[in-house]
Enzyme design. Structure first.
Site, PDB file in Angstrom:
ATOM      1  CG  HIS A  66      92.282   5.536 -28.765  1.00  0.00           C
ATOM      2  ND1 HIS A  66      91.365   4.545 -28.469  1.00  0.00           N
ATOM      3  CD2 HIS A  66      91.823   6.660 -28.160  1.00  0.00           C
ATOM      4  CE1 HIS A  66      90.399   5.046 -27.719  1.00  0.00           C
ATOM      5  NE2 HIS A  66      90.648   6.327 -27.515  1.00  0.00           N
ATOM      6  CG  LEU A 119      93.863   7.488 -19.181  1.00  0.00           C
ATOM      7  CD1 LEU A 119      93.687   8.876 -19.798  1.00  0.00           C
ATOM      8  CD2 LEU A 119      94.884   6.685 -19.979  1.00  0.00           C
ATOM      9  N   GLY A 166      97.800  11.752 -19.810  1.00  0.00           N
ATOM     10  CA  GLY A 166      96.633  11.485 -18.972  1.00  0.00           C
ATOM     11  C   GLY A 166      97.016  10.752 -17.696  1.00  0.00           C
ATOM     12  CG  ASN A 178     101.327  12.852 -27.143  1.00  0.00           C
ATOM     13  OD1 ASN A 178     100.820  13.542 -26.263  1.00  0.00           O
ATOM     14  ND2 ASN A 178     100.819  11.686 -27.515  1.00  0.00           N
ATOM     15  CB  ILE A 190      98.227  15.624 -28.194  1.00  0.00           C
ATOM     16  CG1 ILE A 190      98.845  16.608 -29.190  1.00  0.00           C
ATOM     17  CG2 ILE A 190      96.793  15.266 -28.609  1.00  0.00           C
ATOM     18  CD1 ILE A 190      98.041  17.870 -29.450  1.00  0.00           C
ATOM     19  NE  ARG A 237      89.308  -2.480  15.920  1.00  0.00           N
ATOM     20  CZ  ARG A 237      89.822  -1.361  16.382  1.00  0.00           C
ATOM     21  NH1 ARG A 237      90.548  -0.610  15.583  1.00  0.00           N
ATOM     22  NH2 ARG A 237      89.630  -0.963  17.599  1.00  0.00           N
ATOM     23  CG  PHE A 274      88.820   6.065   3.979  1.00  0.00           C
ATOM     24  CD1 PHE A 274      87.911   7.058   3.631  1.00  0.00           C
ATOM     25  CD2 PHE A 274      89.322   6.060   5.265  1.00  0.00           C
ATOM     26  CE1 PHE A 274      87.529   8.040   4.544  1.00  0.00           C
ATOM     27  CE2 PHE A 274      88.948   7.033   6.184  1.00  0.00           C
ATOM     28  CZ  PHE A 274      88.045   8.030   5.834  1.00  0.00           C
ATOM     29  CG  HIS A 298      85.944   8.635   9.490  1.00  0.00           C
ATOM     30  ND1 HIS A 298      85.925   9.962   9.137  1.00  0.00           N
ATOM     31  CD2 HIS A 298      87.246   8.341   9.759  1.00  0.00           C
ATOM     32  CE1 HIS A 298      87.154  10.452   9.194  1.00  0.00           C
ATOM     33  NE2 HIS A 298      87.972   9.488   9.571  1.00  0.00           N
ATOM     34  NE  ARG A 301      86.901   2.426  17.253  1.00  0.00           N
ATOM     35  CZ  ARG A 301      86.346   3.181  18.215  1.00  0.00           C
ATOM     36  NH1 ARG A 301      85.043   3.295  18.280  1.00  0.00           N
ATOM     37  NH2 ARG A 301      87.104   3.788  19.091  1.00  0.00           N
TER      38      ARG A 301
HETATM   39  C1  LIG Z   1      90.379   7.635 -15.797  1.00  0.00           C
HETATM   40  C2  LIG Z   1      90.125   7.972 -17.236  1.00  0.00           C
HETATM   41  N1  LIG Z   1      89.559   9.137 -17.553  1.00  0.00           N
HETATM   42  C3  LIG Z   1      89.307   9.430 -18.840  1.00  0.00           C
HETATM   43  C4  LIG Z   1      89.619   8.555 -19.836  1.00  0.00           C
HETATM   44  C5  LIG Z   1      89.281   8.880 -21.274  1.00  0.00           C
HETATM   45  N2  LIG Z   1      90.523   9.144 -22.038  1.00  0.00           N
HETATM   46  C6  LIG Z   1      91.084   8.224 -22.808  1.00  0.00           C
HETATM   47  S1  LIG Z   1      92.482   8.744 -23.538  1.00  0.00           S
HETATM   48  C7  LIG Z   1      92.350  10.277 -22.838  1.00  0.00           C
HETATM   49  C8  LIG Z   1      93.365  11.327 -23.100  1.00  0.00           C
HETATM   50  C9  LIG Z   1      94.678  10.824 -22.736  1.00  0.00           C
HETATM   51  O1  LIG Z   1      95.685  11.658 -23.164  1.00  0.00           O
HETATM   52  P1  LIG Z   1      97.139  11.074 -23.282  1.00  0.00           P
HETATM   53  O2  LIG Z   1      97.393  10.169 -22.148  1.00  0.00           O
HETATM   54  O3  LIG Z   1      98.056  12.192 -23.470  1.00  0.00           O
HETATM   55  O4  LIG Z   1      97.056  10.161 -24.567  1.00  0.00           O
HETATM   56  P2  LIG Z   1      97.381  10.572 -26.079  1.00  0.00           P
HETATM   57  O5  LIG Z   1      96.273  11.444 -26.544  1.00  0.00           O
HETATM   58  O6  LIG Z   1      98.678  11.275 -26.064  1.00  0.00           O
HETATM   59  O7  LIG Z   1      97.401   9.276 -26.786  1.00  0.00           O
HETATM   60  C10 LIG Z   1      91.214  10.330 -22.041  1.00  0.00           C
HETATM   61  C11 LIG Z   1      90.797  11.523 -21.281  1.00  0.00           C
HETATM   62  C12 LIG Z   1      90.223   7.340 -19.445  1.00  0.00           C
HETATM   63  N3  LIG Z   1      90.572   6.413 -20.340  1.00  0.00           N
HETATM   64  N4  LIG Z   1      90.491   7.086 -18.156  1.00  0.00           N
HETATM   65  C1  LIG Z   2      92.375   4.472  16.113  1.00  0.00           C
HETATM   66  C2  LIG Z   2      92.300   3.135  16.717  1.00  0.00           C
HETATM   67  O1  LIG Z   2      91.291   2.476  16.638  1.00  0.00           O
HETATM   68  N1  LIG Z   2      93.389   2.707  17.312  1.00  0.00           N
HETATM   69  C3  LIG Z   2      93.537   1.391  17.902  1.00  0.00           C
HETATM   70  C4  LIG Z   2      94.584   0.668  17.122  1.00  0.00           C
HETATM   71  O2  LIG Z   2      94.848  -0.585  17.642  1.00  0.00           O
HETATM   72  C5  LIG Z   2      95.364  -0.533  18.932  1.00  0.00           C
HETATM   73  C6  LIG Z   2      95.785  -1.927  19.311  1.00  0.00           C
HETATM   74  O3  LIG Z   2      94.696  -2.800  19.257  1.00  0.00           O
HETATM   75  C7  LIG Z   2      94.317   0.069  19.873  1.00  0.00           C
HETATM   76  O4  LIG Z   2      94.842   0.170  21.161  1.00  0.00           O
HETATM   77  C8  LIG Z   2      93.955   1.447  19.342  1.00  0.00           C
HETATM   78  O5  LIG Z   2      92.912   1.988  20.097  1.00  0.00           O
HETATM   79 MG   LIG Z   3      99.335  12.811 -24.835  1.00  0.00          MG
END
Ligand SMILES: Cc1ncc(C[n+]2csc(CCOP(=O)(O)OP(=O)(O)O)c2C)c(N)n1
Ligand SMILES: CC(=O)N[C@H]1CO[C@H](CO)[C@@H](O)[C@@H]1O
Ligand SMILES: [Mg+2]
Ligand SMILES: *[C@@H]1O[C@H](CO)[C@@H](O)[C@H](O)[C@H]1NC(C)=O
Ligand SMILES: *[C@@H]1O[C@H](CO)[C@@H](O)[C@H](O)[C@H]1NC(C)=O
Ligand SMILES: *[C@@H]1O[C@H](CO)[C@@H](O)[C@H](O)[C@H]1NC(C)=O
Length: 681
Positions: free
Chosen positions: A29, A119, A159, A188, A190, A359, A444, A480, A527
């Site tokens: 690039h 990015l 990006g 830029n 772009i 936990r 998560f 969850h 849990r």
């Molecule tokens: C999470 C993620 N998605 C997609 C890409 C692919 N990618 C690389 S550069 C780019 C465009 C980035 O645009 P910008 O940040 O404006 O860079 P410039 O073209 O200005 O150099 C993309 C989509 C990536 N590197 N990371």
């Molecule tokens: C949502 C949950 O699990 N809450 C717990 C967080 O921790 C306290 C202290 O151990 C518990 O009393 C809650 O039930």
């Molecule tokens: Mg750009």
């Protein structure tokens, strides 16, 4: 602020090197490096403190290229300033095993702080570095000893600003008033699809102001070096807010295709390079040519950096005379070793201890080790109570004026921002004085998979305290309840996925997670309450998998993890009493660590001749590598008391064990570990 022709020559040298390297490799690039060469020149040559001879000097300024595709910019700078990166390395750009991979990789290239390219990640890493800097300063600085000062700089592109993760981290950075963070946006207009007007028309300035940032605009980032310098000076002077510099530039400046997406990710054509060099006063017949006066200019700045480090080393030595304990702590932290004897604080349990949720066991570990491992910096994505990640006396990391804590605080309130939390942890860890951990529900951690992946790739130590690890969480239901999460992260190289079954195993998991300097860990925790298993120890758990219960002439090996191990133990009793079946039990708290043991050891755990059955309330995917048959959950869970539905009971396991024994009767049984060839590790 006088700028001369030499400055222009240096800037154009960077541009030409970026054009040459991408042309030479026919890949990469050129656009971003050519557009950002002026700001890079001003920042590196006028502002940044670093010593190329010691890229790890603690009090260097940190620099992150969040738009990592522009890495030829960074490689050119590192080379020109005298880091251990030769012209030969630039010529090897994007070739296998070179020090100049296609995106910056921290563990490959001296002077690269964090691995970027996906990015949005880099700017979050920069937030982590800035927190680390502020925390380390608040912890170690003393009157007359400003050991840790100065800044974290980041470049980012359109990006990065479009990716949601940067919003999460920027919002937190504003709340935390990180005045040491200076981000420069390559405005830029772009991206790959062309003009940003097709998808990106929000008012970024207003957005960042709303986050609590200070925003400066530089209208002509291509030519106005004095304007760039003034903007960075102003940014430095605002110490209670992070700064975003909106820098208007022309992508691919100097190319025939400048200002278009044509220069984003394709090398310039030969005739374009020719006119570029002529236009900039370079010999079109030469490639990778650097004017000596550019080396001299940058070399002077590097020498000044080396002198600054020497001064700093004297300051550090004097600091040691007055603050011996702190000095020793700071020096030790940088080695990555934990304080001697820390492991004595790990709790152990006996079978007479009550059943405890893992936990909760995790919370006990953290509260026992936090005082002996001062570099531990905790946090949670708004699940502090249910994740039990905060020890009782913890102080929050907060700006003092909020009245909520101070920068020496060791607990971060990440808010509901798992993805940023992961990326920020990577930055915290990369700083060099901090060992971050943080909590959320196991389900998560997948939100933050992009950051987890980079921690594994870039060999960063951090710990996910991942609670509510299965359908055992019950009533919250399938939204969850993790099913695929463990398989996903077990498939990730250099990432340890732990699922301890009791107190000793939880301590074992922490022991390895905390001492593995170059590997992230996810510790999946229940849990529900889990009994203390007879025969579990820290040492055995630390092998990743071990025989919990051995028996002469076994008919089957049950292999299990976490909350299912004690149910497997019950199933073994039932099989023995009702069916006269002899059962071995293997607990496998961490497959990755088990894989690292000798073949001999692994075969002692999972030997030939005995059929095996794995039991885990998750997808069975992956267990084929260890067992002949699998009992798992290849569907989503259910909302309600978990015992009611899926037969993860002694009876349910016994039924499947009998079927396994029956099926393999009369067939020669080889351990599932025995394969035609070893896998690439
Ligand atoms: C999470 C993620 N998605 C997609 C890409 C692919 N990618 C690389 S550069 C780019 C465009 C980035 O645009 P910008 O940040 O404006 O860079 P410039 O073209 O200005 O150099 C993309 C989509 C990536 N590197 N990371
Ligand atoms: C949502 C949950 O699990 N809450 C717990 C967080 O921790 C306290 C202290 O151990 C518990 O009393 C809650 O039930
Ligand atoms: Mg750009
Ligand atoms: C950065 O360093 C300079 C010189 O060492 C010092 O004057 C300045 O106060 C420092 N800035 C911060 C934010 O610590
Ligand atoms: C978007 O940018 C392109 C290229 O500069 C321009 O031709 C077009 O008119 C712009 N469209 C809008 C809606 O701004
Ligand atoms: C836990 O480990 C300790 C120390 O090795 C050991 O004495 C104890 O018996 C173990 N506990 C259980 C429940 O096996």
């Amino acid at each position: 602020m006088g700028y001369s022709e030499l400055d222009t020559k240096a800037i154009n040298t960077i541009r030409v090197l970026a054009a040459d390297a991408t042309f030479n490799s026919n890949s990469g690039h050129p656009g971003a490096p050519m557009g950002m060469a002026p700001v890079a020149h001003v920042l590196f040559n006028k502002f940044m403190k670093f010593n190329p001879k010691n890229p790890k000097w603690l009090n260097r300024d940190r620099f992150v290229l969040s738009n990592g595709h522009g890495c030829m910019l960074q490689y050119a700078l590192l080379h020109l300033f005298g880091y251990d990166l030769s012209i030969g390395d630039l010529k090897a750009f994007r070739t296998v095993d070179s020090k100049t991979p296609g995106h910056p990789e921290a563990h490959d290239t001296p002077g690269i702080e964090v691995t970027t390219g996906p990015l949005g990640q880099g700017i979050c890493n920069a937030v982590g570095l800035a927190i680390a800097q502020a925390h380390t300063a608040a912890t170690f600085n003393k009157p007359g000893f400003n050991l840790i000062d100065n800044y974290t700089y980041a470049f980012l592109g359109d990006g990065c600003l479009q990716e949601g993760v940067s919003s999460e981290a920027s919002s937190l950075a504003g709340h935390l008033q990180l005045g040491n963070l200076i981000a420069i946006w390559d405005d830029n207009h772009i991206t790959i699809d062309g003009n940003t007007n097709v998808s990106f028309t929000e008012d970024v300035v207003k957005r960042y102001e709303a986050y609590g940032w200070h925003v400066v605009v530089v209208e002509d980032g291509d030519n106005d070096l004095a304007g760039i310098e003034a903007a960075i000076k102003l940014a430095q002077s605002v110490t209670d807010k992070p700064t975003l510099v909106k820098l208007k530039t022309t992508i691919g400046f100097g190319s025939l295709n400048q200002g278009t997406h044509g220069v984003h990710g394709s090398p310039l054509k030969a005739d374009d390079i020719k006119q570029l060099k002529e236009r900039f006063g370079f010999n079109p017949d030469e490639s990778f040519a650097v004017p000596q006066e550019v080396y001299d200019l940058y070399g002077k700045h590097s020498s000044e950096g080396a002198a600054l480090e020497e001064e700093w080393n004297e300051l550090l030595a004097k600091y040691g005379e007055s603050f011996a304990k702190e000095h020793a702590d700071l020096v030790r932290r940088q080695t990555g070793d934990l304080p001697e004897g820390w492991e004595k604080s790990l709790p152990v349990y006996t079978t007479s201890d009550p059943a405890i949720a893992s936990r909760k066991l995790s919370e006990t570990v953290l509260s026992k080790v936090e005082s002996v491992i001062p570099e531990l910096l905790g946090g949670s994505a708004d699940l502090t109570g249910s994740n039990l990640t905060r020890w009782k006396a913890a102080v929050d990391f907060q700006p003092e004026n909020t009245g909520l804590g101070d920068y020496s605080g060791r607990y971060i309130r990440y808010g509901v921002r798992e993805h940023a939390m992961g990326a920020i942890m990577n930055g915290l860890s990369a700083y060099g004085t901090i060992l971050p951990y943080s909590g959320t529900f196991l389900n998560f951690v997948s939100y933050a998979a992009g950051a987890v992946r980079l921690s594994a790739l870039s060999q960063i130590r951090n710990i996910w305290v991942a609670t509510h690890d299965s359908i055992g969480l019950g009533e919250d239901g399938p939204t969850h309840q993790p099913i695929e999460t463990l398989a996903h992260f077990r498939a990730l190289p250099n990432c340890m996925v732990w699922r301890p079954a009791d107190g000793n195993e939880t301590s074992g998991a922490y022991y390895i997670a905390l001492t593995s300097k170059h590997t992230p860990s996810i510790i999946a925790l229940s849990r529900q309450n889990l009994p203390q298993l007879e025969g579990s120890t820290i040492e055995k758990a630390a092998k990743g998998g071990y025989v919990l219960h051995e028996v002469e002439g076994a008919d089957i090996t049950l292999v299990s993890t976490g909350s299912e191990v004690s149910i497997a133990v019950d199933a073994a009793k039932l099989l023995d009493e009702k069916h006269n079946i002899k059962v071995r039990i293997v607990s496998m708290p961490c497959c990755e660590v088990f894989d690292q043991q000798s073949k001999e050891y692994r075969l002692s755990v999972l030997p030939d001749g005995i059929p095996s059955l794995s039991i885990e309330v998750m997808t069975t995917l992956g267990w084929e590598r260890y067992t002949h048959e699998q009992f798992g959950l290849n569907r989503f869970g259910a909302s309600g008391p978990y015992k009611d539905k899926f037969e993860f009971t002694a009876e349910g396991i016994a039924k499947r064990a009998l079927a396994t024994i029956e099926f393999w009767k009369g067939i020669p049984v080889r351990s599932a570990l025995n394969r035609a060839f070893e896998q690439i590790q």
